[in-house]
Design a protein around this motif. Structure first.
Motif, mmCIF file in Angstrom:
data_model
loop_
_atom_site.group_PDB
_atom_site.id
_atom_site.type_symbol
_atom_site.label_atom_id
_atom_site.label_comp_id
_atom_site.label_asym_id
_atom_site.label_seq_id
_atom_site.Cartn_x
_atom_site.Cartn_y
_atom_site.Cartn_z
ATOM 1 N N CYS A 1 -1.645 -6.680 2.492
ATOM 2 C CA CYS A 1 -2.676 -5.656 2.766
ATOM 3 C C CYS A 1 -4.056 -6.136 2.349
ATOM 4 O O CYS A 1 -5.056 -5.783 2.974
ATOM 5 N N ARG A 2 -4.121 -6.939 1.311
ATOM 6 C CA ARG A 2 -5.401 -7.485 0.870
ATOM 7 C C ARG A 2 -5.917 -8.505 1.876
ATOM 8 O O ARG A 2 -7.098 -8.549 2.189
ATOM 9 N N PRO B 1 -6.200 -6.196 5.896
ATOM 10 C CA PRO B 1 -6.305 -4.739 5.743
ATOM 11 C C PRO B 1 -6.384 -3.979 7.070
ATOM 12 O O PRO B 1 -5.803 -2.904 7.197
ATOM 13 N N ASN B 2 -7.082 -4.520 8.049
ATOM 14 C CA ASN B 2 -7.218 -3.806 9.324
ATOM 15 C C ASN B 2 -5.884 -3.681 10.051
ATOM 16 O O ASN B 2 -5.611 -2.661 10.681
ATOM 17 N N TYR C 1 -2.929 -3.413 8.648
ATOM 18 C CA TYR C 1 -2.133 -2.376 7.987
ATOM 19 C C TYR C 1 -2.730 -0.984 8.189
ATOM 20 O O TYR C 1 -1.988 -0.001 8.258
ATOM 21 N N ARG C 2 -4.063 -0.887 8.306
ATOM 22 C CA ARG C 2 -4.659 0.404 8.653
ATOM 23 C C ARG C 2 -4.191 0.837 10.029
ATOM 24 O O ARG C 2 -3.918 2.007 10.271
ATOM 25 N N ASP D 1 -2.313 2.588 3.910
ATOM 26 C CA ASP D 1 -3.541 2.572 3.125
ATOM 27 C C ASP D 1 -3.565 1.272 2.316
ATOM 28 O O ASP D 1 -2.883 1.173 1.297
ATOM 29 N N PRO D 2 -4.336 0.267 2.772
ATOM 30 C CA PRO D 2 -4.335 -1.023 2.083
ATOM 31 C C PRO D 2 -4.774 -0.942 0.622
ATOM 32 O O PRO D 2 -4.217 -1.624 -0.235
ATOM 33 N N GLU D 3 -5.749 -0.085 0.330
ATOM 34 C CA GLU D 3 -6.233 0.032 -1.040
ATOM 35 C C GLU D 3 -5.140 0.570 -1.964
ATOM 36 O O GLU D 3 -4.987 0.107 -3.092
ATOM 37 N N VAL E 1 -2.590 -2.224 -2.561
ATOM 38 C CA VAL E 1 -3.085 -3.207 -3.520
ATOM 39 C C VAL E 1 -3.005 -2.633 -4.934
ATOM 40 O O VAL E 1 -2.575 -3.316 -5.871
#
Length: 78
Positions: A45-46, A49-50, A52-53, A58-60, A63
């Motif tokens: 995800c890090r 990120p796009n 996984y969005r 939610d990538p954040e 992480v």
């Protein structure tokens, strides 16, 4: 001079708060116990990120969960 193990490198990155590099290093570890999928997803995800969005993740949050998993694996070292 004795070579530094990957685990020691990870601990130093965690102590320094360099979570991006810590997740990247831990992603290559073979044994992560029950935290394996969480840490690997956090790394992915890090890096992407796009993607996984687009999958509705939610990538954040992933992480943050990966960081929490590392802290559980190495609790006395952070």
């Amino acid at each position: 001079m004795e070579p530094i193990s990957k685990t020691q490198q990870l601990i130093e990155l965690m102590r320094a708060g360099d979570w991006n590099r810590a997740l990247s290093l831990a992603n290559g570890f073979r044994w992560l116990g029950p935290h394996r999928n969480t840490i690997r997803l956090a790394h992915d995800c890090r890096v992407h990120p796009n993607f996984y969005r687009g999958l509705g993740r939610d990538p954040e949050a992933a992480v943050a969960a990966g960081i929490a998993a590392l802290k559980q694996l190495y609790p006395e070292r952070t």
